[in-house]
Design a protein around this motif. Sequence first.
Motif, PDB file in Angstrom:
ATOM      1  N   THR A 185      40.041  28.478  53.954  1.00 37.66           N
ATOM      2  CA  THR A 185      41.330  27.907  54.373  1.00 37.66           C
ATOM      3  C   THR A 185      42.370  29.004  54.553  1.00 37.66           C
ATOM      4  N   SER A 186      42.315  30.041  53.727  1.00 36.11           N
ATOM      5  CA  SER A 186      43.159  31.218  53.953  1.00 36.11           C
ATOM      6  C   SER A 186      42.672  32.360  53.082  1.00 36.11           C
ATOM      7  N   ALA A 187      43.138  33.566  53.383  1.00 36.74           N
ATOM      8  CA  ALA A 187      42.749  34.734  52.595  1.00 36.74           C
ATOM      9  C   ALA A 187      43.809  35.808  52.754  1.00 36.74           C
ATOM     10  N   THR A 188      44.115  36.501  51.665  1.00 40.21           N
ATOM     11  CA  THR A 188      45.105  37.572  51.729  1.00 40.21           C
ATOM     12  C   THR A 188      44.565  38.774  50.972  1.00 40.21           C
ATOM     13  N   ARG A 189      45.196  39.906  51.219  1.00 41.72           N
ATOM     14  CA  ARG A 189      44.764  41.101  50.536  1.00 41.72           C
ATOM     15  C   ARG A 189      45.952  41.992  50.222  1.00 41.72           C
ATOM     16  N   GLU A 190      45.973  42.434  48.997  1.00 37.84           N
ATOM     17  CA  GLU A 190      47.036  43.343  48.571  1.00 37.84           C
ATOM     18  C   GLU A 190      46.384  44.693  48.290  1.00 37.84           C
ATOM     19  N   LYS A 191      47.010  45.755  48.807  1.00 44.71           N
ATOM     20  CA  LYS A 191      46.450  47.091  48.611  1.00 44.71           C
ATOM     21  C   LYS A 191      47.546  48.027  48.182  1.00 44.71           C
ATOM     22  N   GLN A 192      47.305  48.783  47.119  1.00 44.45           N
ATOM     23  CA  GLN A 192      48.246  49.830  46.723  1.00 44.45           C
ATOM     24  C   GLN A 192      47.492  51.144  46.788  1.00 44.45           C
ATOM     25  N   LYS A 193      47.636  51.811  47.940  1.00 47.66           N
ATOM     26  CA  LYS A 193      46.877  53.046  48.196  1.00 47.66           C
ATOM     27  C   LYS A 193      47.110  54.090  47.123  1.00 47.66           C
ATOM     28  N   ASP A 194      48.383  54.292  46.759  1.00 51.07           N
ATOM     29  CA  ASP A 194      48.711  55.340  45.782  1.00 51.07           C
ATOM     30  C   ASP A 194      48.055  55.073  44.437  1.00 51.07           C
ATOM     31  N   LYS A 195      47.822  53.776  44.139  1.00 51.56           N
ATOM     32  CA  LYS A 195      47.221  53.441  42.840  1.00 51.56           C
ATOM     33  C   LYS A 195      45.729  53.148  42.956  1.00 51.56           C
ATOM     34  N   ASP A 196      45.174  53.270  44.184  1.00 57.46           N
ATOM     35  CA  ASP A 196      43.759  52.967  44.381  1.00 57.46           C
ATOM     36  C   ASP A 196      43.436  51.532  43.995  1.00 57.46           C
ATOM     37  N   TYR A 197      44.415  50.632  44.175  1.00 59.40           N
ATOM     38  CA  TYR A 197      44.245  49.255  43.711  1.00 59.40           C
ATOM     39  C   TYR A 197      44.076  48.322  44.907  1.00 59.40           C
ATOM     40  N   SER A 198      43.213  47.338  44.753  1.00 61.21           N
ATOM     41  CA  SER A 198      42.982  46.383  45.830  1.00 61.21           C
ATOM     42  C   SER A 198      42.676  45.005  45.240  1.00 61.21           C
ATOM     43  N   ARG A 199      43.293  43.984  45.806  1.00 58.28           N
ATOM     44  CA  ARG A 199      43.028  42.620  45.341  1.00 58.28           C
ATOM     45  C   ARG A 199      42.938  41.707  46.555  1.00 58.28           C
ATOM     46  N   MET A 200      41.791  41.075  46.709  1.00 56.34           N
ATOM     47  CA  MET A 200      41.582  40.130  47.805  1.00 56.34           C
ATOM     48  C   MET A 200      41.491  38.733  47.192  1.00 56.34           C
ATOM     49  N   THR A 201      42.242  37.795  47.764  1.00 54.90           N
ATOM     50  CA  THR A 201      42.229  36.412  47.277  1.00 54.90           C
ATOM     51  C   THR A 201      41.816  35.501  48.423  1.00 54.90           C
ATOM     52  N   VAL A 202      40.777  34.724  48.197  1.00 56.10           N
ATOM     53  CA  VAL A 202      40.254  33.851  49.246  1.00 56.10           C
ATOM     54  C   VAL A 202      40.282  32.403  48.766  1.00 56.10           C
ATOM     55  N   TYR A 203      40.796  31.535  49.622  1.00 59.03           N
ATOM     56  CA  TYR A 203      40.837  30.098  49.313  1.00 59.03           C
ATOM     57  C   TYR A 203      39.829  29.369  50.194  1.00 59.03           C
ATOM     58  N   PHE A 204      38.972  28.608  49.548  1.00 56.70           N
ATOM     59  CA  PHE A 204      37.949  27.832  50.264  1.00 56.70           C
ATOM     60  C   PHE A 204      38.136  26.344  50.008  1.00 56.70           C
ATOM     61  N   GLN A 205      37.474  25.565  50.857  1.00 53.51           N
ATOM     62  CA  GLN A 205      37.274  24.143  50.568  1.00 53.51           C
ATOM     63  C   GLN A 205      35.779  23.867  50.603  1.00 53.51           C
ATOM     64  N   THR A 206      35.313  23.022  49.679  1.00 57.46           N
ATOM     65  CA  THR A 206      33.920  22.578  49.720  1.00 57.46           C
ATOM     66  C   THR A 206      33.800  21.498  50.797  1.00 57.46           C
ATOM     67  N   ALA A 207      32.583  21.057  51.036  1.00 55.14           N
ATOM     68  CA  ALA A 207      32.361  19.982  52.013  1.00 55.14           C
ATOM     69  C   ALA A 207      33.130  18.716  51.603  1.00 55.14           C
ATOM     70  N   ASN A 208      33.352  18.550  50.285  1.00 53.87           N
ATOM     71  CA  ASN A 208      34.119  17.393  49.798  1.00 53.87           C
ATOM     72  C   ASN A 208      35.612  17.684  49.674  1.00 53.87           C
ATOM     73  N   LYS A 209      36.059  18.743  50.351  1.00 53.37           N
ATOM     74  CA  LYS A 209      37.491  19.084  50.383  1.00 53.37           C
ATOM     75  C   LYS A 209      38.049  19.480  49.010  1.00 53.37           C
ATOM     76  N   LYS A 210      37.196  20.043  48.157  1.00 53.13           N
ATOM     77  CA  LYS A 210      37.672  20.524  46.857  1.00 53.13           C
ATOM     78  C   LYS A 210      37.985  22.013  46.955  1.00 53.13           C
ATOM     79  N   PRO A 211      39.056  22.463  46.266  1.00 51.21           N
ATOM     80  CA  PRO A 211      39.462  23.862  46.401  1.00 51.21           C
ATOM     81  C   PRO A 211      38.685  24.822  45.494  1.00 51.21           C
ATOM     82  N   LEU A 212      38.297  25.958  46.078  1.00 48.62           N
ATOM     83  CA  LEU A 212      37.646  27.034  45.325  1.00 48.62           C
ATOM     84  C   LEU A 212      38.384  28.326  45.653  1.00 48.62           C
ATOM     85  N   THR A 213      38.595  29.171  44.658  1.00 49.84           N
ATOM     86  CA  THR A 213      39.267  30.445  44.876  1.00 49.84           C
ATOM     87  C   THR A 213      38.345  31.580  44.449  1.00 49.84           C
ATOM     88  N   TRP A 214      38.305  32.617  45.272  1.00 49.55           N
ATOM     89  CA  TRP A 214      37.552  33.824  44.937  1.00 49.55           C
ATOM     90  C   TRP A 214      38.514  34.995  44.929  1.00 49.55           C
TER      91      TRP A 214
END
Length: 300
Positions: A185-214
Motif C-alpha cells: 500500500t505504501s513504502a518509505t525509506r529514511e537514510k542518514q548517509k553520515d551515520k550509515d543508517y537506513s530504515r525502510m518501512t513497508v505497509y502491506f495488505q493481505t488478501a483479506n485487507k489486513k495490515p502488515l508492516t515490514w
Amino acid sequence: QISKMFGTVVVGVGIAGLARIRDLMNPMPSSPSEHLKLFGFVSRRSFGNIHEAKQISLEDALRNKDIHAAFISTENRSHEETIRMFLEAGKHVLVEYPMALSAKAAHELWEMAEQKGKVLHVEHIELLTEEYKQLKKEVVGKELVKGTLHFTGHVLDEDKSGFPAFSGIARLTWLIDLFGDLTVTSATREKQKDKDYSRMTVYFQTANKKPLTWIEERGPGMRREKKINFCFTSGCLENFPEAPRSSVGLFMQDQNLFAKKLLGQVSKEELAAEKWRILRCLDLAEVIQQYCEEPEKIYS
C-alpha cells in the motif's frame, strides 16, 4: 546400478561459498547430496586449494562437460550475470537469495532455465530454520488482524547487496509464506548517509485487507535481530516460539533440496508453488523500491 552423479562448482568464496564447499565435500550419508561431486571453486581472489577443493577458472567451469551445476555465492549485484552465464553454458544453477536485483531479470532468467530444461534453485535458508518452522506452526489456521516484522542488522554496502527490499527479501519471503499474497500500500525509506543508517518501512495488505508492516533497519553496531508482533483474532504473538536446534545445517538442508530437484524427486506442484513465491517476492521488492524512490509528491 550406477547412480547419477552431478559435477558441481562453487562460484564465490565468502561465508556462504565456504559453507557450500564444506558441505559438498562432506555430504550427509544416504542423502540426495551424495549425488553431488565438487569439481572445484571459482574466485576472483587467488586461493590455491580450500579443504582439498581446487581453484579453477571461470572459463573452465563454464566449458567443462563434467560440471553439471553451479552454486553461486557471489555478491548480490553479480548474481544475475553469473546465473545467465551458467544457464547459457547448459548448467543447473543454485543461487543464494536474492536471485537478481530486478524483477525483470528474475523472470527472464527463470524463463531461460525452463527453456533449457535446467533447474534454477534459489536458496531460502530462512524458511528452513527451526525458529521459522515453529513460527509457521503457531500461525497456521489463525486469522490475522494486523502484524509487524521488524529486522535490524549491520550496515550493508548497497552497491554490492542492492536495495534493502532485495537484500532483505528473506523477511518478505517469511510474510508471504505465513500470510499468503500481499499488496504493497505504501513504502518509505529514511537514510542518514553520515551515520550509515537506513530504515525502510513497508505497509502491506493481505488478501483479506489486513495490515502488515515490514521494517528493515540497519546501522552501525545494530544487532542482527528479528522482532515480531502478529495479532490474531485469538490473541497476539510477540515472541518466537521455543525451537529445538536442528541436527542438519541450513546450507546442507538446502543442498539436499537442490539435489532432489536434480534427481527429479520434487513434485510439479511444489516446484510451481516455489516459483510463484520467489518471483512474487521479487516483483514486490521492485514495487517497494519504486515507492521508496519516488520523488516527494508536491501538492500545490
